[in-house]
Design a protein around this motif. Structure first.
Motif, PDB file in Angstrom:
ATOM      1  N   ARG A 171       0.753  -1.088  -0.024  1.00 19.72           N
ATOM      2  CA  ARG A 171      -0.007  -0.172  -0.133  1.00 19.72           C
ATOM      3  C   ARG A 171       0.935   1.256   0.162  1.00 19.72           C
ATOM      4  N   GLU A 172       1.987   1.074   0.707  1.00 18.77           N
ATOM      5  CA  GLU A 172       2.879   2.332   0.734  1.00 18.77           C
ATOM      6  C   GLU A 172       3.550   2.652  -0.488  1.00 18.77           C
ATOM      7  N   GLU A 173       3.918   1.594  -1.288  1.00 23.03           N
ATOM      8  CA  GLU A 173       4.188   1.953  -2.679  1.00 23.03           C
ATOM      9  C   GLU A 173       3.236   2.501  -3.715  1.00 23.03           C
ATOM     10  N   ALA A 174       2.136   1.959  -3.478  1.00 22.36           N
ATOM     11  CA  ALA A 174       0.744   2.418  -4.141  1.00 22.36           C
ATOM     12  C   ALA A 174       0.759   3.928  -4.101  1.00 22.36           C
ATOM     13  N   LEU A 175       0.630   4.227  -2.719  1.00 13.80           N
ATOM     14  CA  LEU A 175       0.280   5.585  -2.257  1.00 13.80           C
ATOM     15  C   LEU A 175       1.594   6.602  -2.478  1.00 13.80           C
ATOM     16  N   GLN A 176       2.605   5.946  -2.583  1.00 12.10           N
ATOM     17  CA  GLN A 176       3.968   6.833  -3.136  1.00 12.10           C
ATOM     18  C   GLN A 176       3.698   7.252  -4.474  1.00 12.10           C
ATOM     19  N   LEU A 177       3.301   6.127  -5.399  1.00 11.86           N
ATOM     20  CA  LEU A 177       3.270   6.385  -6.633  1.00 11.86           C
ATOM     21  C   LEU A 177       2.340   7.410  -7.097  1.00 11.86           C
ATOM     22  N   ILE A 178       1.073   7.427  -6.534  1.00 18.22           N
ATOM     23  CA  ILE A 178      -0.014   8.432  -6.874  1.00 18.22           C
ATOM     24  C   ILE A 178       0.500   9.848  -6.317  1.00 18.22           C
ATOM     25  N   ALA A 179       1.039   9.792  -5.117  1.00 15.42           N
ATOM     26  CA  ALA A 179       1.477  10.998  -4.287  1.00 15.42           C
ATOM     27  C   ALA A 179       2.818  11.640  -5.366  1.00 15.42           C
ATOM     28  N   ASP A 180       3.319  10.851  -5.767  1.00 16.31           N
ATOM     29  CA  ASP A 180       4.377  11.262  -6.798  1.00 16.31           C
ATOM     30  C   ASP A 180       4.009  12.275  -7.848  1.00 16.31           C
ATOM     31  N   GLU A 181       2.911  11.405  -8.673  1.00 21.02           N
ATOM     32  CA  GLU A 181       2.175  12.092  -9.726  1.00 21.02           C
ATOM     33  C   GLU A 181       1.371  13.384  -9.380  1.00 21.02           C
ATOM     34  N   PHE A 182       0.783  13.540  -8.205  1.00 18.46           N
ATOM     35  CA  PHE A 182       0.249  14.752  -7.710  1.00 18.46           C
ATOM     36  C   PHE A 182       1.224  15.697  -7.534  1.00 18.46           C
ATOM     37  N   LEU A 183       2.323  15.389  -7.122  1.00 18.24           N
ATOM     38  CA  LEU A 183       3.595  16.477  -6.728  1.00 18.24           C
ATOM     39  C   LEU A 183       4.017  16.599  -8.277  1.00 18.24           C
ATOM     40  N   ALA A 184       4.162  15.882  -9.201  1.00 25.80           N
ATOM     41  CA  ALA A 184       4.654  16.120 -10.614  1.00 25.80           C
ATOM     42  C   ALA A 184       3.582  17.102 -11.060  1.00 25.80           C
ATOM     43  N   LYS A 185       2.426  17.052 -10.976  1.00 26.48           N
ATOM     44  CA  LYS A 185       1.315  18.070 -11.646  1.00 26.48           C
ATOM     45  C   LYS A 185       1.311  19.444 -11.055  1.00 26.48           C
ATOM     46  N   GLY A 186       2.177  19.305  -9.885  1.00 25.84           N
ATOM     47  CA  GLY A 186       2.009  20.524  -9.171  1.00 25.84           C
ATOM     48  C   GLY A 186       0.857  20.803  -8.262  1.00 25.84           C
ATOM     49  N   VAL A 187       0.182  19.979  -7.743  1.00 26.05           N
ATOM     50  CA  VAL A 187      -1.233  20.138  -7.200  1.00 26.05           C
ATOM     51  C   VAL A 187      -1.130  20.146  -5.659  1.00 26.05           C
ATOM     52  N   VAL A 188       0.152  19.572  -5.141  1.00 26.75           N
ATOM     53  CA  VAL A 188       0.416  19.396  -3.846  1.00 26.75           C
ATOM     54  C   VAL A 188       1.722  19.978  -3.314  1.00 26.75           C
ATOM     55  N   THR A 189       1.802  20.130  -2.141  1.00 24.59           N
ATOM     56  CA  THR A 189       3.066  20.306  -1.695  1.00 24.59           C
ATOM     57  C   THR A 189       4.062  18.971  -1.364  1.00 24.59           C
ATOM     58  N   ASP A 190       5.523  19.198  -1.405  1.00 23.26           N
ATOM     59  CA  ASP A 190       6.353  18.117  -1.223  1.00 23.26           C
ATOM     60  C   ASP A 190       5.951  17.511   0.371  1.00 23.26           C
ATOM     61  N   ALA A 191       5.279  18.145   1.163  1.00 24.80           N
ATOM     62  CA  ALA A 191       5.015  17.544   2.259  1.00 24.80           C
ATOM     63  C   ALA A 191       3.637  16.618   2.386  1.00 24.80           C
ATOM     64  N   PHE A 192       2.919  16.470   1.123  1.00 26.20           N
ATOM     65  CA  PHE A 192       1.730  15.706   1.012  1.00 26.20           C
ATOM     66  C   PHE A 192       2.128  14.353   1.107  1.00 26.20           C
ATOM     67  N   ALA A 193       3.040  13.698   0.327  1.00 25.74           N
ATOM     68  CA  ALA A 193       3.346  12.171   0.358  1.00 25.74           C
ATOM     69  C   ALA A 193       3.373  11.668   1.753  1.00 25.74           C
ATOM     70  N   PRO A 194       4.689  12.288   2.493  1.00 23.96           N
ATOM     71  CA  PRO A 194       4.752  11.744   3.952  1.00 23.96           C
ATOM     72  C   PRO A 194       3.457  11.981   4.735  1.00 23.96           C
ATOM     73  N   ALA A 195       2.755  12.933   4.650  1.00 27.35           N
ATOM     74  CA  ALA A 195       1.544  12.975   5.311  1.00 27.35           C
ATOM     75  C   ALA A 195       0.437  12.166   5.059  1.00 27.35           C
ATOM     76  N   LEU A 196       0.391  11.777   3.634  1.00 24.90           N
ATOM     77  CA  LEU A 196      -0.854  10.828   3.214  1.00 24.90           C
ATOM     78  C   LEU A 196      -0.235   9.317   3.736  1.00 24.90           C
ATOM     79  N   LEU A 197       1.248   9.048   3.792  1.00 23.34           N
ATOM     80  CA  LEU A 197       1.179   7.794   4.275  1.00 23.34           C
ATOM     81  C   LEU A 197       1.009   7.544   5.858  1.00 23.34           C
ATOM     82  N   LYS A 198       1.487   8.865   6.510  1.00 20.71           N
ATOM     83  CA  LYS A 198       1.403   8.748   7.862  1.00 20.71           C
ATOM     84  C   LYS A 198      -0.199   8.612   8.137  1.00 20.71           C
TER      85      LYS A 198
END
Length: 156
Positions: free
Chosen positions: A21-48
């Motif tokens: 699940r962590e790998e799947a969440l990181q995959l989609i969080a990275d895509e959000f970040l690449a598209k500029g719609v979230v901050t770089d704090a999004f992925a760690p906060a999502l996983l937590k």
């Protein structure tokens, strides 16, 4: 393509592979970040948040979904994401400390207000309760059809 502002950044990935699940969440969080719609704090906060407040749901249609999200201050632009997995990964069942759900559809929320998150969760739950729509959603592999299904179900 059907115009839907919640999918304007096209954070949509079909039939991806992830082992956890962590790998799947990181995959989609990275895509959000690449598209500029979230901050770089999004992925760690999502996983937590997912570890503390799991979002896996086993639906009556036999499909497992997850609706991960995190605090609105990590979001720059309101968006929904979509990730379908070629093989399900285990998520913890919403509201459970121990039960797990094999999840093949992940619909992460990147919304700027808590009210918007609650409203969207209610709309998604209505969609999840429609077995026919969910079976159709599980088969979709193109962006236009996906966005149209969400839009016609009031998710826009």
């Amino acid at each position: 393509m059907t115009a839907n502002p919640l999918f304007s950044a096209s954070v949509i990935l079909f039939k991806q592979q992830a082992k956890t699940r962590e790998e799947a969440l990181q995959l989609i969080a990275d895509e959000f970040l690449a598209k500029g719609v979230v901050t770089d704090a999004f992925a760690p906060a999502l996983l937590k948040r997912e570890a503390t407040y799991p979002t896996g749901l086993a639906l009556g249609s036999g499909i497992g979904v997850a609706i991960p999200h995190t605090d609105a201050d990590k979001v720059l632009e309101d968006q929904l994401g979509f990730l379908s997995l070629s093989e399900p990964v285990e998520f913890r069942q919403m509201g459970s400390e121990t039960d797990t759900v094999p999840v093949s559809i992940i619909i992460p929320l990147a919304l700027k207000t808590a009210h918007a998150q609650l409203d969207m969760l209610q709309k998604l739950m209505a969609l999840f309760g429609d077995d026919d729509q969910m079976k159709q959603l599980a088969k979709i592999d193109d962006v236009d059809t996906l966005v149209q299904l969400f839009t016609t179900n009031g998710i826009k």
